[in-house]
Write a protein that holds these residues in place. Structure first.
Motif, PDB file in Angstrom:
ATOM      1  N   ASP A  30     -26.855  27.656  20.069  1.00  0.00           N
ATOM      2  CA  ASP A  30     -27.047  28.965  20.698  1.00  0.00           C
ATOM      3  C   ASP A  30     -26.484  30.069  19.813  1.00  0.00           C
ATOM      4  O   ASP A  30     -27.042  31.166  19.735  1.00  0.00           O
ATOM      5  CB  ASP A  30     -26.364  29.007  22.070  1.00  0.00           C
ATOM      6  CG  ASP A  30     -27.142  28.248  23.135  1.00  0.00           C
ATOM      7  OD1 ASP A  30     -28.302  27.872  22.872  1.00  0.00           O
ATOM      8  OD2 ASP A  30     -26.586  28.018  24.220  1.00  0.00           O
ATOM      9  N   GLY A  31     -25.362  29.787  19.158  1.00  0.00           N
ATOM     10  CA  GLY A  31     -24.755  30.779  18.280  1.00  0.00           C
ATOM     11  C   GLY A  31     -25.527  30.965  16.980  1.00  0.00           C
ATOM     12  O   GLY A  31     -25.533  32.063  16.409  1.00  0.00           O
ATOM     13  N   VAL A  32     -26.178  29.899  16.518  1.00  0.00           N
ATOM     14  CA  VAL A  32     -26.935  29.972  15.263  1.00  0.00           C
ATOM     15  C   VAL A  32     -28.257  30.701  15.477  1.00  0.00           C
ATOM     16  O   VAL A  32     -28.694  31.484  14.632  1.00  0.00           O
ATOM     17  CB  VAL A  32     -27.190  28.551  14.713  1.00  0.00           C
ATOM     18  CG1 VAL A  32     -28.144  28.585  13.520  1.00  0.00           C
ATOM     19  CG2 VAL A  32     -25.870  27.898  14.313  1.00  0.00           C
ATOM     20  N   LEU A  33     -28.897  30.451  16.615  1.00  0.00           N
ATOM     21  CA  LEU A  33     -30.214  31.039  16.889  1.00  0.00           C
ATOM     22  C   LEU A  33     -30.050  32.399  17.569  1.00  0.00           C
ATOM     23  O   LEU A  33     -29.106  32.612  18.341  1.00  0.00           O
ATOM     24  CB  LEU A  33     -31.023  30.099  17.789  1.00  0.00           C
ATOM     25  CG  LEU A  33     -31.241  28.697  17.208  1.00  0.00           C
ATOM     26  CD1 LEU A  33     -31.884  27.793  18.240  1.00  0.00           C
ATOM     27  CD2 LEU A  33     -32.102  28.763  15.957  1.00  0.00           C
ATOM     28  N   ASP A  34     -30.970  33.296  17.300  1.00  0.00           N
ATOM     29  CA  ASP A  34     -30.864  34.647  17.848  1.00  0.00           C
ATOM     30  C   ASP A  34     -31.892  34.919  18.940  1.00  0.00           C
ATOM     31  O   ASP A  34     -32.174  36.075  19.269  1.00  0.00           O
ATOM     32  CB  ASP A  34     -31.006  35.697  16.737  1.00  0.00           C
ATOM     33  CG  ASP A  34     -32.349  35.597  16.005  1.00  0.00           C
ATOM     34  OD1 ASP A  34     -33.166  34.733  16.388  1.00  0.00           O
ATOM     35  OD2 ASP A  34     -32.567  36.387  15.071  1.00  0.00           O
ATOM     36  N   ASN A  35     -32.462  33.862  19.524  1.00  0.00           N
ATOM     37  CA  ASN A  35     -33.512  34.055  20.531  1.00  0.00           C
ATOM     38  C   ASN A  35     -33.067  33.630  21.931  1.00  0.00           C
ATOM     39  O   ASN A  35     -33.884  33.381  22.803  1.00  0.00           O
ATOM     40  CB  ASN A  35     -34.778  33.296  20.136  1.00  0.00           C
ATOM     41  CG  ASN A  35     -34.526  31.818  19.911  1.00  0.00           C
ATOM     42  OD1 ASN A  35     -33.400  31.339  20.101  1.00  0.00           O
ATOM     43  ND2 ASN A  35     -35.542  31.087  19.504  1.00  0.00           N
ATOM     44  N   ARG A  36     -31.754  33.569  22.150  1.00  0.00           N
ATOM     45  CA  ARG A  36     -31.233  33.268  23.480  1.00  0.00           C
ATOM     46  C   ARG A  36     -31.039  34.570  24.261  1.00  0.00           C
ATOM     47  O   ARG A  36     -30.686  35.595  23.688  1.00  0.00           O
ATOM     48  CB  ARG A  36     -29.893  32.549  23.392  1.00  0.00           C
ATOM     49  CG  ARG A  36     -29.932  31.031  23.273  1.00  0.00           C
ATOM     50  CD  ARG A  36     -30.863  30.473  22.270  1.00  0.00           C
ATOM     51  NE  ARG A  36     -30.740  29.019  22.173  1.00  0.00           N
ATOM     52  CZ  ARG A  36     -31.674  28.218  21.734  1.00  0.00           C
ATOM     53  NH1 ARG A  36     -32.827  28.708  21.335  1.00  0.00           N
ATOM     54  NH2 ARG A  36     -31.488  26.919  21.672  1.00  0.00           N
ATOM     55  N   VAL A  37     -31.271  34.510  25.575  1.00  0.00           N
ATOM     56  CA  VAL A  37     -31.063  35.657  26.447  1.00  0.00           C
ATOM     57  C   VAL A  37     -29.977  35.291  27.446  1.00  0.00           C
ATOM     58  O   VAL A  37     -30.012  34.211  28.043  1.00  0.00           O
ATOM     59  CB  VAL A  37     -32.367  36.034  27.191  1.00  0.00           C
ATOM     60  CG1 VAL A  37     -32.114  37.139  28.196  1.00  0.00           C
ATOM     61  CG2 VAL A  37     -33.441  36.463  26.199  1.00  0.00           C
ATOM     62  N   TYR A  38     -28.997  36.171  27.629  1.00  0.00           N
ATOM     63  CA  TYR A  38     -27.861  35.897  28.508  1.00  0.00           C
ATOM     64  C   TYR A  38     -27.945  36.814  29.729  1.00  0.00           C
ATOM     65  O   TYR A  38     -27.891  38.037  29.604  1.00  0.00           O
ATOM     66  CB  TYR A  38     -26.554  36.103  27.750  1.00  0.00           C
ATOM     67  CG  TYR A  38     -26.390  35.110  26.615  1.00  0.00           C
ATOM     68  CD1 TYR A  38     -25.678  33.926  26.807  1.00  0.00           C
ATOM     69  CD2 TYR A  38     -26.982  35.328  25.377  1.00  0.00           C
ATOM     70  CE1 TYR A  38     -25.554  32.994  25.788  1.00  0.00           C
ATOM     71  CE2 TYR A  38     -26.864  34.401  24.350  1.00  0.00           C
ATOM     72  CZ  TYR A  38     -26.154  33.238  24.559  1.00  0.00           C
ATOM     73  OH  TYR A  38     -26.038  32.310  23.546  1.00  0.00           O
ATOM     74  N   LEU A  39     -28.106  36.196  30.915  1.00  0.00           N
ATOM     75  CA  LEU A  39     -28.320  36.961  32.140  1.00  0.00           C
ATOM     76  C   LEU A  39     -27.385  36.507  33.250  1.00  0.00           C
ATOM     77  O   LEU A  39     -27.090  35.311  33.373  1.00  0.00           O
ATOM     78  CB  LEU A  39     -29.765  36.781  32.631  1.00  0.00           C
ATOM     79  CG  LEU A  39     -30.897  37.243  31.700  1.00  0.00           C
ATOM     80  CD1 LEU A  39     -32.242  36.886  32.318  1.00  0.00           C
ATOM     81  CD2 LEU A  39     -30.806  38.728  31.432  1.00  0.00           C
ATOM     82  N   PRO A  40     -26.939  37.429  34.089  1.00  0.00           N
ATOM     83  CA  PRO A  40     -26.195  37.034  35.295  1.00  0.00           C
ATOM     84  C   PRO A  40     -27.172  36.544  36.356  1.00  0.00           C
ATOM     85  O   PRO A  40     -28.386  36.808  36.281  1.00  0.00           O
ATOM     86  CB  PRO A  40     -25.519  38.344  35.728  1.00  0.00           C
ATOM     87  CG  PRO A  40     -26.440  39.419  35.235  1.00  0.00           C
ATOM     88  CD  PRO A  40     -27.049  38.892  33.952  1.00  0.00           C
ATOM     89  N   SER A  41     -26.654  35.835  37.362  1.00  0.00           N
ATOM     90  CA  SER A  41     -27.534  35.329  38.420  1.00  0.00           C
ATOM     91  C   SER A  41     -26.830  35.337  39.769  1.00  0.00           C
ATOM     92  O   SER A  41     -25.594  35.340  39.851  1.00  0.00           O
ATOM     93  CB  SER A  41     -28.021  33.912  38.090  1.00  0.00           C
ATOM     94  OG  SER A  41     -26.978  32.976  38.235  1.00  0.00           O
ATOM     95  N   LEU A  42     -27.643  35.334  40.820  1.00  0.00           N
ATOM     96  CA  LEU A  42     -27.187  35.189  42.198  1.00  0.00           C
ATOM     97  C   LEU A  42     -28.028  34.113  42.874  1.00  0.00           C
ATOM     98  O   LEU A  42     -29.148  33.829  42.447  1.00  0.00           O
ATOM     99  CB  LEU A  42     -27.364  36.498  42.977  1.00  0.00           C
ATOM    100  CG  LEU A  42     -26.520  37.708  42.598  1.00  0.00           C
ATOM    101  CD1 LEU A  42     -26.973  38.918  43.418  1.00  0.00           C
ATOM    102  CD2 LEU A  42     -25.052  37.437  42.817  1.00  0.00           C
ATOM    103  N   VAL A  43     -27.496  33.542  43.949  1.00  0.00           N
ATOM    104  CA  VAL A  43     -28.244  32.567  44.741  1.00  0.00           C
ATOM    105  C   VAL A  43     -28.399  33.101  46.156  1.00  0.00           C
ATOM    106  O   VAL A  43     -27.407  33.385  46.836  1.00  0.00           O
ATOM    107  CB  VAL A  43     -27.533  31.199  44.772  1.00  0.00           C
ATOM    108  CG1 VAL A  43     -28.239  30.257  45.753  1.00  0.00           C
ATOM    109  CG2 VAL A  43     -27.498  30.584  43.386  1.00  0.00           C
ATOM    110  N   ALA A  44     -29.658  33.276  46.583  1.00  0.00           N
ATOM    111  CA  ALA A  44     -29.962  33.662  47.957  1.00  0.00           C
ATOM    112  C   ALA A  44     -30.571  32.463  48.670  1.00  0.00           C
ATOM    113  O   ALA A  44     -31.586  31.917  48.223  1.00  0.00           O
ATOM    114  CB  ALA A  44     -30.928  34.847  47.981  1.00  0.00           C
TER     115      ALA A  44
END
Length: 369
Positions: free
Chosen positions: A226-240
């Motif tokens: 994940d650190g080597v590649l630059d195509n990861r997206v980091y998002l917060p989440s909720l559970v309903a």
């Protein structure tokens, strides 16, 4: 053998190789090669055309409603916004991405009801790649789970992970600097247990020949990638948890147990009924908090302070960010700002562009004519 076959072979070899110090570098190389093959397959799929989903992003933030078919996303969208998404008590009612606008505390928050994800979506099943590409552009993921299908969370999370969406975490502290010669030099923090050769093998598979690599925190091979590649997206989440109005008292502990089995704290989950419109105020507030939005009330010369339509920024943003969002020539003409409210030491404090604003600040911008 096509790319799909090569990918499956790599997955099988990784699964069958016992993990220990002597095999660590080999597994790292395989996982790096697997990532490359998957990227090639995705690029081929994209080049192949077909109908995708195009959603114009509007408002102050975007939230993706993610769930299995008929989890109740469309009903929820209609209850929270002015949208009219088709609703039906059968699977695959939603065949396109339906947007709606949630208005809360002066913010316009775009909600996207995306088609129900199915197993294999990351590999392209059911138009999965198109759906997942829409989710990647969001600011927040809200899992909509039927109270009778809590186990769907694991499948949904895995599909997002396979599409390079990382939830409720941050990028690993891995820094890579290319250089002209000298091979791959690795510097690692004391707590890093990966072998230096493993790091080198992972980078070589990604076509690094000469580079300085600094790993500043404990990571496994997947986090290293994940650190080597630059195509990861980091998002917060909720559970309903939807359809909560159908829970019988003696079934509630089963639901809570199912949530805990999937590492979801029942106290963190939001129990709602989209159909009966119960729990929606709590959901609105949690969405607001997770998006980290702040309201800035603009003091307009001759017109007073506008408390009806605040300027929406993100926590940590500055007066300079406010100028940029307001647009025009304001950034170039800026002289100073005056702030009253939580971020100010006193009313009408004179500040520069780097002053960090807080929720419900009152801001007046003084500009050159």
């Amino acid at each position: 053998m096509g790319l799909e076959g090569e990918i499956e072979e790599l997955r099988e070899e990784i699964a069958e190789t016992p993990y220990n110090k002597s095999t660590e570098a080999h597994i790292g190389r395989l996982k790096s090669k697997l990532a490359e093959k998957k990227e090639k397959l995705e690029n081929q799929s994209s080049a192949g055309g077909g109908q995708g989903y195009s959603v114009e992003q509007t408002g102050d933030a975007t939230v993706a409603l993610v769930g299995m078919p008929s989890a109740g996303k469309s009903t929820l969208l209609n209850a929270l916004t002015n949208a009219e998404s088709e609703v039906g008590a059968y699977e695959f009612t939603t065949l396109d991405v339906n947007p709606g606008m949630l208005q809360h505390k002066g913010a316009n928050i775009q909600l996207l009801d995306v088609p129900g994800l199915i197993a294999g979506a990351a590999g392209g099943r059911g138009g999965g790649q198109e759906v997942l590409s829409v989710i990647r552009t969001a600011d927040l993921v809200v899992f909509v789970l039927s109270v009778f299908e809590i186990e769907a969370y694991a499948k949904l999370s895995e599909e997002l992970y396979q599409n390079k969406i990382r939830l409720d975490t941050r990028p690993p502290k891995v820094r890579i600097t290319r250089k002209g010669k000298g091979g791959i030099d690795v510097t690692m923090a004391p707590e890093v247990e990966l072998d230096e050769n493993t790091v080198r093998e992972v980078l070589r598979e990604r076509d690094y020949v000469n580079a300085d690599v600094a790993v500043s925190e404990a990571v496994d091979i997947d986090r290293l990638l994940d650190g080597v590649l630059d195509n990861r997206v980091y998002l917060p989440s909720l559970v309903a948890v939807n359809k909560a109005d159908l829970i019988e008292p003696d079934y509630l502990e089963t639901v809570n147990s199912d949530l805990r089995d999937h590492d979801i704290d029942p106290d963190d989950a939001i129990f709602i009924s989209a159909e009966a419109e119960k729990g929606l105020d709590t959901l609105r507030e949690r969405i607001w908090r997770e998006l980290d939005l702040i309201r800035i009330y603009m003091d307009k010369p001759g017109r007073g302070t506008d408390y009806e339509e605040p300027l929406m920024l993100r926590a940590g943003q500055t007066v300079g960010d406010a100028c940029e969002k307001l647009g025009g020539e304001l950034e170039d003409r800026f002289r100073f700002g005056r702030v009253s409210g939580p971020s100010a030491k006193h009313d009408d404090q004179q500040v520069g562009k780097d002053h960090e604003l807080k929720d419900e600040d009152v801001l007046r911008i003084v500009a050159r004519r």
